[in-house]
Design a protein around this motif. Structure first.
Motif, PDB file in Angstrom:
ATOM      1  N   MET A 104      25.922 -16.343  -2.596  1.00 48.56           N
ATOM      2  CA  MET A 104      26.963 -17.388  -2.717  1.00 48.56           C
ATOM      3  C   MET A 104      28.349 -16.803  -2.459  1.00 48.56           C
ATOM      4  SD  MET A 104      27.570 -20.544  -3.233  1.00 48.56           S
ATOM      5  CE  MET A 104      28.934 -21.609  -3.646  1.00 48.56           C
ATOM      6  N   SER A 105      28.586 -15.583  -3.014  1.00 52.25           N
ATOM      7  CA  SER A 105      29.881 -14.930  -2.818  1.00 52.25           C
ATOM      8  C   SER A 105      30.116 -14.603  -1.350  1.00 52.25           C
ATOM      9  CB  SER A 105      29.953 -13.660  -3.669  1.00 52.25           C
ATOM     10  OG  SER A 105      31.182 -13.004  -3.474  1.00 52.25           O
ATOM     11  N   PHE A 106      29.053 -14.101  -0.676  1.00 52.12           N
ATOM     12  CA  PHE A 106      29.167 -13.754   0.739  1.00 52.12           C
ATOM     13  C   PHE A 106      29.427 -15.011   1.570  1.00 52.12           C
ATOM     14  CE2 PHE A 106      27.179 -13.096   4.928  1.00 52.12           C
ATOM     15  CZ  PHE A 106      27.955 -12.041   5.375  1.00 52.12           C
ATOM     16  N   LEU A 107      28.746 -16.096   1.245  1.00 51.32           N
ATOM     17  CA  LEU A 107      28.939 -17.355   1.957  1.00 51.32           C
ATOM     18  C   LEU A 107      30.363 -17.866   1.763  1.00 51.32           C
ATOM     19  CD1 LEU A 107      27.783 -19.677   3.626  1.00 51.32           C
ATOM     20  CD2 LEU A 107      27.013 -20.736   1.482  1.00 51.32           C
ATOM     21  N   ARG A 108      30.884 -17.737   0.535  1.00 54.71           N
ATOM     22  CA  ARG A 108      32.255 -18.162   0.259  1.00 54.71           C
ATOM     23  C   ARG A 108      33.240 -17.346   1.099  1.00 54.71           C
ATOM     24  NH1 ARG A 108      34.427 -20.600  -4.356  1.00 54.71           N
ATOM     25  NH2 ARG A 108      32.548 -20.108  -5.548  1.00 54.71           N
ATOM     26  N   LEU A 109      32.979 -16.040   1.210  1.00 54.34           N
ATOM     27  CA  LEU A 109      33.848 -15.174   2.009  1.00 54.34           C
ATOM     28  C   LEU A 109      33.834 -15.595   3.476  1.00 54.34           C
ATOM     29  CD1 LEU A 109      35.656 -12.686   2.320  1.00 54.34           C
ATOM     30  CD2 LEU A 109      33.580 -11.302   2.573  1.00 54.34           C
ATOM     31  N   ILE A 110      32.648 -15.897   3.990  1.00 62.88           N
ATOM     32  CA  ILE A 110      32.534 -16.341   5.383  1.00 62.88           C
ATOM     33  C   ILE A 110      33.332 -17.626   5.602  1.00 62.88           C
ATOM     34  CG2 ILE A 110      30.956 -17.206   7.146  1.00 62.88           C
ATOM     35  CD1 ILE A 110      30.803 -14.216   6.739  1.00 62.88           C
ATOM     36  N   VAL A 111      33.207 -18.563   4.654  1.00 56.12           N
ATOM     37  CA  VAL A 111      33.943 -19.823   4.759  1.00 56.12           C
ATOM     38  C   VAL A 111      35.450 -19.573   4.747  1.00 56.12           C
ATOM     39  CG1 VAL A 111      34.461 -22.005   3.589  1.00 56.12           C
ATOM     40  CG2 VAL A 111      32.099 -21.217   3.769  1.00 56.12           C
ATOM     41  N   CYS A 112      35.896 -18.677   3.862  1.00 51.91           N
ATOM     42  CA  CYS A 112      37.330 -18.366   3.774  1.00 51.91           C
ATOM     43  C   CYS A 112      37.844 -17.730   5.062  1.00 51.91           C
ATOM     44  CB  CYS A 112      37.592 -17.440   2.583  1.00 51.91           C
ATOM     45  SG  CYS A 112      37.422 -18.221   0.968  1.00 51.91           S
ATOM     46  N   VAL A 113      37.090 -16.768   5.591  1.00 52.81           N
ATOM     47  CA  VAL A 113      37.500 -16.089   6.818  1.00 52.81           C
ATOM     48  C   VAL A 113      37.568 -17.075   7.976  1.00 52.81           C
ATOM     49  CG1 VAL A 113      36.842 -14.364   8.547  1.00 52.81           C
ATOM     50  CG2 VAL A 113      36.638 -13.825   6.109  1.00 52.81           C
ATOM     51  N   VAL A 114      36.517 -17.885   8.123  1.00 52.83           N
ATOM     52  CA  VAL A 114      36.493 -18.887   9.194  1.00 52.83           C
ATOM     53  C   VAL A 114      37.626 -19.892   9.012  1.00 52.83           C
ATOM     54  CG1 VAL A 114      35.168 -20.786  10.200  1.00 52.83           C
ATOM     55  CG2 VAL A 114      34.022 -18.645   9.620  1.00 52.83           C
ATOM     56  N   GLY A 115      37.890 -20.283   7.761  1.00 47.06           N
ATOM     57  CA  GLY A 115      38.963 -21.226   7.495  1.00 47.06           C
ATOM     58  C   GLY A 115      40.328 -20.681   7.858  1.00 47.06           C
ATOM     59  N   VAL A 116      40.627 -19.446   7.423  1.00 52.25           N
ATOM     60  CA  VAL A 116      41.919 -18.831   7.742  1.00 52.25           C
ATOM     61  C   VAL A 116      42.080 -18.662   9.249  1.00 52.25           C
ATOM     62  CG1 VAL A 116      43.297 -16.720   7.552  1.00 52.25           C
ATOM     63  CG2 VAL A 116      42.151 -17.647   5.526  1.00 52.25           C
ATOM     64  N   TYR A 117      41.047 -18.110   9.898  1.00 53.30           N
ATOM     65  CA  TYR A 117      41.129 -17.881  11.337  1.00 53.30           C
ATOM     66  C   TYR A 117      41.298 -19.193  12.107  1.00 53.30           C
ATOM     67  CZ  TYR A 117      40.122 -12.881  11.743  1.00 53.30           C
ATOM     68  OH  TYR A 117      40.211 -11.519  11.729  1.00 53.30           O
ATOM     69  N   SER A 118      40.424 -20.151  11.839  1.00 54.31           N
ATOM     70  CA  SER A 118      40.442 -21.390  12.618  1.00 54.31           C
ATOM     71  C   SER A 118      41.731 -22.172  12.400  1.00 54.31           C
ATOM     72  CB  SER A 118      39.233 -22.255  12.261  1.00 54.31           C
ATOM     73  OG  SER A 118      39.228 -22.584  10.880  1.00 54.31           O
ATOM     74  N   MET A 119      42.162 -22.313  11.139  1.00 55.79           N
ATOM     75  CA  MET A 119      43.355 -23.100  10.856  1.00 55.79           C
ATOM     76  C   MET A 119      44.605 -22.471  11.469  1.00 55.79           C
ATOM     77  SD  MET A 119      42.519 -25.866   9.260  1.00 55.79           S
ATOM     78  CE  MET A 119      41.043 -25.835  10.293  1.00 55.79           C
ATOM     79  N   PHE A 120      44.784 -21.176  11.256  1.00 59.48           N
ATOM     80  CA  PHE A 120      46.022 -20.563  11.728  1.00 59.48           C
ATOM     81  C   PHE A 120      46.006 -20.235  13.213  1.00 59.48           C
ATOM     82  CE2 PHE A 120      46.722 -19.650   7.142  1.00 59.48           C
ATOM     83  CZ  PHE A 120      47.913 -20.362   7.045  1.00 59.48           C
ATOM     84  N   LEU A 121      44.852 -20.081  13.814  1.00 62.13           N
ATOM     85  CA  LEU A 121      44.812 -19.930  15.267  1.00 62.13           C
ATOM     86  C   LEU A 121      45.171 -21.258  15.943  1.00 62.13           C
ATOM     87  CD1 LEU A 121      41.686 -17.639  15.830  1.00 62.13           C
ATOM     88  CD2 LEU A 121      44.096 -17.040  16.079  1.00 62.13           C
ATOM     89  N   ILE A 122      44.646 -22.365  15.395  1.00 62.54           N
ATOM     90  CA  ILE A 122      45.031 -23.688  15.919  1.00 62.54           C
ATOM     91  C   ILE A 122      46.508 -23.942  15.657  1.00 62.54           C
ATOM     92  CG2 ILE A 122      44.661 -26.177  15.710  1.00 62.54           C
ATOM     93  CD1 ILE A 122      41.755 -25.573  14.944  1.00 62.54           C
ATOM     94  N   TRP A 123      46.970 -23.544  14.484  1.00 66.46           N
ATOM     95  CA  TRP A 123      48.385 -23.681  14.127  1.00 66.46           C
ATOM     96  C   TRP A 123      49.271 -22.937  15.117  1.00 66.46           C
ATOM     97  CZ3 TRP A 123      52.113 -20.078  12.731  1.00 66.46           C
ATOM     98  CH2 TRP A 123      53.269 -20.581  12.118  1.00 66.46           C
ATOM     99  N   ALA A 124      48.886 -21.717  15.480  1.00 67.79           N
ATOM    100  CA  ALA A 124      49.677 -20.913  16.409  1.00 67.79           C
ATOM    101  C   ALA A 124      49.696 -21.542  17.803  1.00 67.79           C
ATOM    102  CB  ALA A 124      49.120 -19.498  16.475  1.00 67.79           C
TER     103      ALA A 124
END
Length: 411
Positions: free
Chosen positions: A1-21
């Motif tokens: 569960m912790s690893f899955l949460r980390l994956i979600v966080c990483v994907v969220g940060v990358y996807s949101m801020f790459l689109i933002w940029a």
């Protein structure tokens, strides 16, 4: 569960801020006027900031409501119930040091990441604080500090956006990665703080890197006196943006050192005040102010912005992307910080900046010289040194804390 949460966080940060940029860079280039057929630039930075801050304040409030503890009052949720009177050192580490360390790796969009990093690192350093109820003066002082940060951000953002008319987006990303320099300078000038010796090495590396990057520039760019002056003017605007960002970060350091507030609470209040300030500037007639109100003299910017949207409907999508992805990205930032700590967050944001620059090069076809790539490498190497030293120090402190716990058990 912790690893899955980390994956979600990483994907969220990358996807949101790459689109933002991508949206931010798109907003800096002309849009087609459906009436005249001519390309024209979107200049309403006030509307851009209002949309961003309003979305961020709403997302921060939503986050706090979801994370609200059972029985907690509204004042407690908003950070207005308890203030810290003084720091108490544990294991020989003071909290203020954690704050100053965390801010050196602030996020490119300005205001939430680095501050949250500093707050978390201060706790990791093992310090605690005695608490007392909020007084009226405490609330006034805290609100004044939040308003001060909001004013800094309102003034700084137009300079960063205006610089994109004179320098490339990769240059801006690289310059934003050098945020350590103005943050350190402003902390020294405004609050007389001192820093570890390795930080001055990092400052030298990022300064040398950005100088090399600017000196070699891009392949295929226009040369000559006019182009050089334009690039220098863009760099000057970016330096002003970074200097005011440094003042913002140092003020937030001061808030964290004096008041018991969380990153989410700070995110909410600063963005709320920013929305209020920029909304007033949008609706009141303003004189011509370079970068802040570049439109017609004494005309309300909300009118000019609405006219631009009507004649340039293609601006709506990147404007919405900029506001929403920036706000949602900050939520992933705080989720990462809460569950995995500031070191993981620093690693994610550092690599995200690198990928942002690479993505900009690919999508908008910027062609960098080998010398420019070398300068970028030196900058990211300098930031990596800072991240490595921070990781090593925090690991050593954790080892000491484990040893202390073992001694207590033995007793």
């Amino acid at each position: 569960m912790s690893f899955l949460r980390l994956i979600v966080c990483v994907v969220g940060v990358y996807s949101m801020f790459l689109i933002w940029a991508i949206a931010q860079e798109r907003l800096s280039v002309p849009f087609l006027n459906i009436v005249t057929g001519k390309p024209e630039k979107f200049k309403s930075v006030l509307l851009l900031n209002t949309a961003q801050s309003a979305a961020s304040a709403l997302s921060a409030l939503t986050y706090m409501l979801i994370r609200k503890k059972n029985g907690a009052s509204l004042k407690e949720m908003l950070g207005l119930a308890v203030t810290s009177s003084h720091s108490v050192k544990t294991n020989g580490h003071a909290k203020a040091n954690g704050h100053s360390n965390g801010h050196t790796n602030g996020h490119a969009n300005g205001h939430a990441n680095g501050h949250a990093n500093g707050h978390a690192n201060g706790h990791a350093n093992g310090s605690t604080k005695d608490s007392k109820p909020f007084t009226l003066d405490d609330r006034r002082n805290l609100m004044f500090r939040f308003l001060q940060c909001a004013l800094f951000i309102t003034i700084a953002a137009p300079f960063g956006f205006a610089s994109l008319s004179h320098i490339s987006y990769p240059t801006m990303v690289l310059g934003k990665s050098c945020k350590l320099v103005p943050v350190m300078i402003m902390n020294v000038l405004l609050y007389r703080r001192k820093f570890a010796a390795h930080k001055y090495l990092v400052v030298a590396m990022v300064t040398a890197g950005i100088t090399t990057f600017m000196a070699f520039g891009e392949q295929g760019q226009k040369h000559g006196k006019g182009a050089a002056q334009s690039s220098l003017w863009g760099l000057f605007l970016l330096i002003i943006n970074l200097a005011i960002d440094g003042a913002t970060n140092s003020t937030q350091d001061e808030i964290f050192s004096k008041y018991k507030v969380t990153g989410q609470q700070m995110m909410f209040w600063i963005n709320l005040f920013s929305t209020f300030v920029t909304s007033l500037l949008l609706v009141f007639p303003l004189p011509h102010i370079p970068t802040i109100h570049p439109g017609t003299n004494w005309e309300r910017e909300i009118v000019q912005s609405w006219d631009f949207i009507q004649t340039h409907p293609s601006v709506v999508v990147p404007l919405a992307q900029f506001a929403l992805t920036g706000a949602l990205g900050q939520l992933f930032i705080f989720e990462t910080l809460q569950h995995f700590g500031s070191l993981t967050l620093v690693t994610i944001t550092l690599t995200r900046k690198l990928f942002t620059m690479l993505l900009s090069v690919v999508i908008y076809r910027h062609r960098l010289t080998p010398g420019a790539w070398l300068g970028a490498g030196v900058v990211f190497a300098g930031i990596s040194v800072e991240a490595y030293v921070k990781r090593r120090d925090v690991h050593a402190k954790r080892v000491m804390q484990e040893k202390e716990k073992a001694k207590i058990k033995d007793l």
